[in-house]
Design an enzyme around this catalytic site. Structure first.
Site, PDB file in Angstrom:
ATOM      1  CE  LYS A 121      77.453 -39.018 118.299  1.00  0.00           C
ATOM      2  NZ  LYS A 121      76.873 -39.746 116.909  1.00  0.00           N
TER       3      LYS A 121
ATOM      4  N   GLY B 136      74.403 -46.319 118.977  1.00  0.00           N
ATOM      5  CA  GLY B 136      72.812 -46.697 119.282  1.00  0.00           C
ATOM      6  C   GLY B 136      72.248 -45.628 120.286  1.00  0.00           C
TER       7      GLY B 136
ATOM      8  CE  LYS C 249      78.900 -27.662 111.747  1.00  0.00           C
ATOM      9  NZ  LYS C 249      79.305 -26.735 112.419  1.00  0.00           N
TER      10      LYS C 249
ATOM     11  NE  ARG D 222      72.588 -54.051 117.134  1.00  0.00           N
ATOM     12  CZ  ARG D 222      71.584 -53.327 116.923  1.00  0.00           C
ATOM     13  NH1 ARG D 222      70.669 -53.491 116.193  1.00  0.00           N
ATOM     14  NH2 ARG D 222      71.664 -51.975 117.225  1.00  0.00           N
TER      15      ARG D 222
END
Lengths: 125, 443
Positions: B157, B163, B200, B290
């Site tokens: 990642k 998102g 994971k 947000r």
């Protein structure tokens, strides 16, 4: 898609007018970004017959030159035709062509939006 | 109360925010790109300023242009909506420097939660379970070692992602090195940072999230939870509030976790804490600082207008209660998305039944610009039970008519008609698998 096809695709795309393109063919994906040349404010122009409209490159406040442009005045390519004040910065707007001022479309101190017509220049005249 | 608010966004969310402003007699200022000249949100605003060309990098992401519009229009606050500059700490800071209230949390909290690896570390430090994995690792040997310990499949990642963006899956040790290289290159070009970490892949995970709001003193209140498990390539498609498939005890556990995460940190405004739910446990996924796309399902069951509440709290004209609002019924939202551009891309027909909530930035006859996100409308139904809500959504989608633009309407109808959807037998990966393996599904 092989290299040759890819090159051909890019050549074909070069002829088109786009800023952002996303192409999907089965598993093949191509994403292209190109600078939006219409937003380059020194070249901000739109021809209408032989009259060129100089548009505001940004939102801000329009300021005329120390000696304001007059209708009928001759301007050369690259000459400063006014300034846009935005976030306390002054940005020069330059003429995209040589010619004669046909119309001045905004006043000193006026709020202008992006793309708003500022001045019309009759090219070459 | 604020007198005039600039909405630094477009489309349905700009319309949505303006509706709440109107209720509070706040004047609205829209900013728009040349591609949105004829858009509904521009017409709806009291004032509108063109700030740049179609490319969002020069319009909706143009901090100076947006702020200049705010200054020229004398606004006292900026609402960023979602996407674009909604989680841009620099923009939040710039607003403050111009004396304009930023309707969101403090820049330092936006930065903290925007850095996904830092947010993981922060959540862990507050005693919240995080998805097993690593912090940011640069060294390839360290990464390989960690990967061996974690086992496969695993995810790479991007720390600046989030998102569902900037994620690569690695199924086998042999792929790790090459995938790491690709991931680093991708994150560098997409987010301007090569910071990556490993996580994971949780089995049969559901996506459960909690809506929170903080007042000016940083006191937070949970407004409810949502199940956003139905996803295509990590993008939400159907959401539900409250999450029907967790127990009351699990719901209490979530509320405790969210308070543990945010109590005392000075969080102001709306936010969503996202969790993955796997084998009866919740794992912190990320926090969005947000307003979220799917806030409407929470509003529909709680009866709250959460944007209005946000504005009232930000101007200190309301106080937060202590209780999580009692919701009524179950609300389901389907995201009607454009799936591809066709010719003129004009909505020749765009019709919905009148008895359901539809949040959209378009009307029949509008041309849909292809520069921005694919969301056309959010269709929200509510009914006393999950089953009844599903039935209502089936009936509603059957009456939706859209022509002129390619959409996912057929797919939405197919999903809500399945037994696995009705009975909640699905995970975040189910829809992707069905689309791959079941050819009867519209893709």
């Amino acid at each position: 898609m092989n290299e040759q096809q890819l090159k051909q695709l890019i050549t074909d795309l070069a002829a088109l007018d786009f800023v952002h393109a996303k192409i999907k063919l089965d598993d093949f994906e191509l994403e292209l970004e190109r600078p939006d040349t219409t937003s380059q404010f020194t070249q901000q122009k739109q021809t209408r017959g032989d009259v060129i409209v100089v548009k505001s490159p940004m939102i801000g406040i329009f300021h005329v030159n120390e000696e304001p442009l007059q209708v009928g005045q001759r301007v050369e390519t690259g000459m400063t035709v006014g300034q846009i004040e935005s976030m306390k910065l002054f940005n020069e707007v330059t003429s995209p062509a040589s010619g004669v001022v046909e119309r001045v479309l905004c006043e000193d101190g006026q709020t202008v939006e992006y793309d708003q017509p500022l001045i019309e220049i009759r090219e070459g005249a | 109360m604020f007198k005039k608010i600039l909405i630094a966004n477009r489309g349905e969310i700009a319309c949505r925010i303006m509706a709440s402003c109107r209720q509070l007699n706040i004047r609205t200022v829209a900013v728009y790109s040349t591609a949105d000249r004829a858009a509904q949100f521009v017409q709806m605003a009291d004032e509108a300023y063109c700030i740049g060309p179609a490319a969002s990098s020069e319009s909706y992401l143009n901090r100076e242009g947006i702020l200049m519009a705010g200054i020229l229009a004398h606004v006292d606050a900026v609402h960023p909506g979602y996407g674009f500059l909604a989680e841009d700490a620099l923009f939040a800071q710039m607003c403050a420097q111009c004396g304009i209230t930023w309707l969101g949390p403090q820049p330092k909290l936006i930065s903290l939660m925007g850095d996904k690896a830092a947010a993981r570390k922060f959540a862990a430090s507050r005693g919240i379970a995080i998805i097993p994995g690593t912090y940011v690792l640069e060294d390839i040997e360290q990464l390989q070692q960690s990967a061996r310990k974690m086992g496969y499949p695993l995810l790479i990642k991007a720390s600046q992602g989030g998102g569902g963006k900037g994620i690569r899956i690695v199924n086998h040790p042999d792929e790790l090195e090459s995938q790491l290289m690709v991931a680093k290159r991708e994150t560098d070009s997409a987010f301007g940072s090569t910071a990556i970490y490993l996580e994971k892949v949780l089995k049969n995970a559901r996506h459960i999230e909690v809506q929170v709001i903080g007042d000016q003193d940083g006191r937070i209140l949970v407004l409810g939870d949502r199940d956003c498990t139905m996803q295509i390539r990590r993008q939400k498609v159907i959401e539900e509030s409250p999450a029907s498939f967790i127990t009351a005890a699990q719901r209490r556990e979530l509320v405790v976790a969210v308070h543990r995460l945010l109590d005392g940190v000075g969080y102001q405004g709306l936010g969503t804490v996202e969790f993955l739910f796997s084998e009866d446990r919740f794992y912190f996924l990320e926090m969005n600082t947000r307003l979220q796309v799917e806030h409407g399902v929470t509003e529909t069951t709680t009866g709250l207008d959460i944007v209005m509440l946000q504005l009232q709290l930000a101007s200190r004209e309301a106080r937060l209660g202590h209780q999580v609002p009692e919701g009524q019924g179950v609300a389901i939202e389907c995201r009607l998305n454009m799936t591809g551009a066709t010719g003129e891309n004009r909505l020749t027909k765009f019709e919905f039944p009148r008895d359901v909530r539809v949040d959209t930035g378009y009307a029949s006859g509008d041309q849909v610009p292809t520069y921005y996100d694919a969301l056309l409308a959010k269709i929200i139904v509510v009914a006393p039970t999950h089953r009844q809500a599903v039935e209502k959504m089936q009936a509603t989608l059957a009456q939706v008519e859209v022509t002129g633009v390619a959409t996912n309407l057929t797919l939405l109808r197919q999903i809500v008609a399945t037994n696995w959807y009705l009975n909640g037998k699905f995970s975040v990966q189910t829809l992707d698998e069905r689309l791959k393996n079941d050819k009867s599904f519209a893709n």
